[in-house]
Every structure is written in C-alpha cells, then in structure tokens.
Design an enzyme around this catalytic site. Structure first.
Site, PDB file in Angstrom:
ATOM      1  N   ASP A  32       0.822  -1.224   0.000  1.00  8.18           N
ATOM      2  CA  ASP A  32       0.000   0.000   0.000  1.00  8.18           C
ATOM      3  C   ASP A  32       0.851   1.266   0.000  1.00  8.18           C
ATOM      4  O   ASP A  32       0.661   2.157  -0.820  1.00  8.18           O
ATOM      5  CB  ASP A  32      -0.899   0.048   1.248  1.00  8.18           C
ATOM      6  CG  ASP A  32      -2.067  -0.925   1.177  1.00  8.18           C
ATOM      7  OD1 ASP A  32      -2.418  -1.349   0.061  1.00  8.18           O
ATOM      8  OD2 ASP A  32      -2.608  -1.266   2.241  1.00  8.18           O
ATOM      9  N   ARG A 113      -0.285   3.727  17.286  1.00 10.59           N
ATOM     10  CA  ARG A 113      -0.701   4.791  16.358  1.00 10.59           C
ATOM     11  C   ARG A 113      -0.456   6.195  16.874  1.00 10.59           C
ATOM     12  O   ARG A 113       0.030   7.037  16.126  1.00 10.59           O
ATOM     13  CB  ARG A 113      -2.169   4.625  15.960  1.00 10.59           C
ATOM     14  CG  ARG A 113      -2.477   3.355  15.175  1.00 10.59           C
ATOM     15  CD  ARG A 113      -1.541   3.140  14.028  1.00 10.59           C
ATOM     16  NE  ARG A 113      -1.906   1.969  13.235  1.00 10.59           N
ATOM     17  CZ  ARG A 113      -1.061   1.290  12.473  1.00 10.59           C
ATOM     18  NH1 ARG A 113       0.203   1.662  12.393  1.00 10.59           N
ATOM     19  NH2 ARG A 113      -1.467   0.251  11.783  1.00 10.59           N
ATOM     20  N   ASP A 142      -7.608   2.648  12.589  1.00 12.28           N
ATOM     21  CA  ASP A 142      -6.303   3.307  12.572  1.00 12.28           C
ATOM     22  C   ASP A 142      -6.367   4.718  11.991  1.00 12.28           C
ATOM     23  O   ASP A 142      -5.664   5.616  12.451  1.00 12.28           O
ATOM     24  CB  ASP A 142      -5.291   2.445  11.810  1.00 12.28           C
ATOM     25  CG  ASP A 142      -4.909   1.210  12.609  1.00 12.28           C
ATOM     26  OD1 ASP A 142      -4.971   1.274  13.853  1.00 12.28           O
ATOM     27  OD2 ASP A 142      -4.551   0.183  12.002  1.00 12.28           O
ATOM     28  N   SER A 194      -4.018  -8.696   6.047  1.00 13.89           N
ATOM     29  CA  SER A 194      -3.506  -7.395   6.442  1.00 13.89           C
ATOM     30  C   SER A 194      -2.872  -7.557   7.824  1.00 13.89           C
ATOM     31  O   SER A 194      -3.534  -7.938   8.783  1.00 13.89           O
ATOM     32  CB  SER A 194      -4.661  -6.389   6.482  1.00 13.89           C
ATOM     33  OG  SER A 194      -4.263  -5.261   7.225  1.00 13.89           O
TER      34      SER A 194
HETATM   35  N1  ARG Z   1      -8.280  -4.551  15.218  1.00 17.77           N
HETATM   36  C1  ARG Z   1      -7.070  -3.980  15.761  1.00 17.77           C
HETATM   37  C2  ARG Z   1      -7.264  -2.516  16.020  1.00 17.77           C
HETATM   38  O1  ARG Z   1      -8.178  -1.910  15.558  1.00 17.77           O
HETATM   39  C3  ARG Z   1      -5.859  -4.259  14.910  1.00 17.77           C
HETATM   40  C4  ARG Z   1      -5.798  -3.535  13.608  1.00 17.77           C
HETATM   41  C5  ARG Z   1      -4.530  -3.862  12.928  1.00 17.77           C
HETATM   42  N2  ARG Z   1      -4.420  -3.298  11.634  1.00 17.77           N
HETATM   43  C6  ARG Z   1      -4.181  -4.028  10.526  1.00 17.77           C
HETATM   44  N3  ARG Z   1      -4.025  -3.386   9.419  1.00 17.77           N
HETATM   45  N4  ARG Z   1      -4.083  -5.319  10.550  1.00 17.77           N
HETATM   46  O2  ARG Z   1      -6.467  -1.942  16.709  1.00 17.77           O
END
Ligand code: ARG
Length: 423
Positions: A32, A113, A142, A194
C-alpha cells in the site's frame, strides 16, 4: 490537470490538492505505502519524505525499507527507532491498566498509532512538509487514531489518506506496482492478510479470516507455535514487578524492551497468546482479528495477579471498571483525552503497591499463575492470625458481622414474602 481520485473534502484537515507541496508519508515498505509513495508524486505533483517507525516489528530490515523508499523517489527517508519510547510511555501505562479491549485485544496497534502520529508531526515540521499521508483504509480504527492525533497536535497540518479514495483493490495495486517498477514482496502468492505488528503483538485481518464459519488457516500464524506442536514439558516463568513496572524475568533484571522481547520469545515456544477475536470497531463495523500476543499474555496475566494480591477488595473491584474505560479510550484513538490523564494518575497510584513476583506455568497454549510473592501482599497469615489469638482476624466476631451484613437482604426477603401472602 491529471484526474484525481481524491474524495470530496469533508473535514477541515483534509488537504486540497493544490495546497499539497511536500508530503510526509508514513511508510512501512509494504504494498500500500509503496504504491502510495509513487502515486502521491504523480497525482499531487508533490515531493515525498518517507518516515518509517521501528516499534519492534520482528524481522524488519530497515536498510531495505529505506533503500526502497529512496528508489521509489522519496527525497528522504527517516527511520526512527522508537522502541524505548513505545515501551515506556505507551505499553507500560497499558500494563498498569491491565489493558485488554473486548476481553482479548491488548491494544498493541492502538498504542502504536498515537506515537507514530506524534513522530509524523515532528518530522513533517522539521522537513518542511505541509501534509501527512498514511496508508489506513476508510473502514478501520487506525485512520481515527492517526488523524485524531495529528489534528490534536498540529491543527494546521493537512492530511491525505489515499487508500480511502483511490479505489484500487489488491489486484489493481499489484498491477499499478508492476507498471511503475515497484517491487512486490512475495508477489501475488503472498497470503492475503492485512498484518500489523510491534513488540506488544501481531494482528492479521482480512482474506479467509473474514469467513467466520472457518477456523483460522495455519498460514496466519507467524510468531506463536501451534499449541499442539509446543514442547511436552511445561516451563515456569517468574515475572518480577516494581511499582507496577516489569523489571525482571526468571531472576534476571532487564530493561523493558528486552524484557518484553524475551517474555514474547518464551511464550511463542509454548503456544501462548493466540486470540481469535470478534471486535467492535469504533467506526461501527465488526471485525475478526487473529492476534498473536505472547508477551502481553504473560505480562498482563502476571500483573493482574499481583495487583489482586496487594489491592483491597474495594480497590480491586473499582479498578477493573477503570481499566475497562482506559482500554476503550485508547482503542477509540483518544490518546490526548484528558480523562485518560486522570485515569493514568489513578493507575500510577494503585501501582505504587504492585511490587513482587508472579510465577506462571506455560504449557501447550495455556498459561496461569502457580506461585506468588510480594512484600505488600494483603494475604498475610501472621498479621491476620486466621482466628488464632493475637491476629487481626477474629472468628468470634463473625456471627455479629453476618447478622448486620445480611440485615437488608433478610428484611427485603421477609417483606416480599409478606406482601406475596397478602395479594
Ligand atoms: N483490530 C485492531 C485494532 O483496531 C488491529 C488492527 C490492525 N491493523 C491491521 N491493518 N491489521 O487496533
């Protein structure tokens, strides 16, 4: 003017294409953000400065990531080792708050983050960038965490999130990469998940994981040994805490980063920390995540156990409600919400007493406490006396206590019986 695939501007911080001159791109080296690095140069006719943050993602070669960014036309690429700061200022408060969202997610991504966004603002300013770009989709949490943090720290900074607008799926991105000479790691054969990871855990989403009717495929798990393949002999691990901070493992004092890495390595061997999680995202959707969180399972289990040993019944009951609130605010991307600061003050106060050692037994995917010691334990046979003369506890006082303790409940029961008889 080239055709732009950007969405109509909704928020004040979204960039107008003509205002974008120099972009700081949060760059991971994956598909990405590699496509994005090129795409931003073409679509916005802008310079791109890349920033890659090391939060302890296992197996990452940052020289390779940097080389790739420069090769794709970045005017510069900063690689920041933020492991110490991440462990001390983000993971440690989470440990003190026993932070688990939805009963199973130790928040490693959610904790990373705000730090990534803070570093993005810092480096964007230093490198003279007017805009920050990230690779989050429009469906996840995120984007909320990164954009909320950037907007809090620098109200002037503009943000672009190309994945939200460019309407390329994985196939189109791979085609775009081929067309523009962007190397694709693992090619089209790579498992379609992902992934996000750091020293506090790893998550996989998407692809076959979205089929709720199916158990996870084996190719999802990259860290933790399958419990059925774990050693036949159990292993004990002793975690030592001082005022809520993990300071030692099996009698050896360690810095926090090293301690978390070593706890993770022991856990992985024994199949510890696999979580199959249905989660309520902050943007309304539900998602299934497969987590590998060996360090978090060991450290959080030990911390919770020690806290229980040193806290009163009142502290223990109350704190778990605040722990819940803490985890929710962090999950929801509100790192700069003042309530979180208030909660941290409370967590620190409780954790003043959280000193001692908890020993866990690890065996084929399971872990649990088997031994405990603390100078602050309220489990004190000598002090309580357990009914022998001289202790603080008196068995003779028990019946009097019971009579008064049960008074309201007994009265209510009697009143209900009486009223039932009357009707
Ligand atoms: N579900 C988790 C969260 O919202 C993990 C997200 C991880 N991101 C990813 N692109 N796999 O914090």
């Amino acid at each position: 003017m080239p055709e732009r695939h950007t969405l109509t501007k909704t928020a004040s911080y979204e960039a107008d294409p003509e205002d974008v001159g120099r972009v700081l791109l949060l760059y991971s080296g994956g598909l990405d953000t590699s496509v994005m690095l090129k795409w931003i140069q073409d679509e916005y006719d802008a310079e791109v400065v890349a920033l890659t943050v090391n939060l302890g993602q296992p197996g990452e070669d940052y020289d390779v990531v940097r080389g790739k960014a420069l090769q794709l036309g970045a005017v510069d690429c900063f690689v920041v080792d933020a492991r110490e700061e991440f462990a001390r200022d983000y993971v440690l408060p989470a440990i003190k708050a026993n932070a688990l969202y939805g009963g199973g997610y130790p928040l490693f991504t959610a904790l990373g983050r705000p730090l990534i966004a803070k570093l993005a603002v810092k480096h964007a300013r230093e490198a003279g960038c007017d805009t920050i770009a990230h690779g989050c989709t429009g469906k996840g949490n995120d984007q909320v965490r990164i954009e909320g943090t950037v907007a809090a720290l620098d109200p002037e900074m503009k943000i672009i999130a190309p994945v939200r607008g460019w309407q390329m799926g994985r196939e189109e991105e791979i085609a775009y990469a081929r067309e523009h000479g962007i190397p694709v790691k693992g090619g089209t054969e790579a498992p379609p998940y992902s992934i996000d990871d750091n020293l506090w855990g790893r998550s996989s989403e998407g692809g076959p994981i979205e089929n709720l009717a199916e158990p996870p495929h084996d190719d999802v798990f990259d860290l933790v040994t399958r419990p059925e393949d774990a050693p036949d002999e159990p292993e004990l691990v002793a975690v030592e805490f001082e005022r809520g901070v993990p300071v030692g493992l099996n009698g050896k004092r360690l810095g926090l980063v090293e301690l978390l890495e070593q706890a993770g390595a022991i856990g992985m061997r024994h199949g510890i920390g696999i979580v199959d999680h249905i989660e309520d995202r902050i943007v309304g959707l539900k998602v299934r995540d497969l987590y590998e969180v060996p360090a978090a399972e060991i450290i959080l289990t030990a911390h919770r156990e020690l806290e229980k040993l040193v806290g009163t019944i009142h502290q223990n009951q109350f704190k778990s409600q605040l722990d819940h609130q803490w985890a929710f605010l962090v999950y929801a991307g509100l790192w700069y919400e003042p309530l979180l600061e208030d909660l941290n003050a409370f967590m620190d106060s409780v954790n003043e007493q959280v000193t001692g050692t908890i020993t866990l037994k690890l065996y084929k995917g399971k872990s649990g406490p088997v031994a405990r010691s603390s100078p602050n334990a309220l489990y004190d046979a000598a002090l309580a006396g357990f009914g022998e003369s001289g202790g603080l506890f008196s068995q003779q006082a028990s019946p009097g206590f019971i009579e008064l303790w049960s008074l309201q409940s007994r009265m209510a029961h009697a009143v209900r019986q009486r009223n039932k008889g009357e009707s």
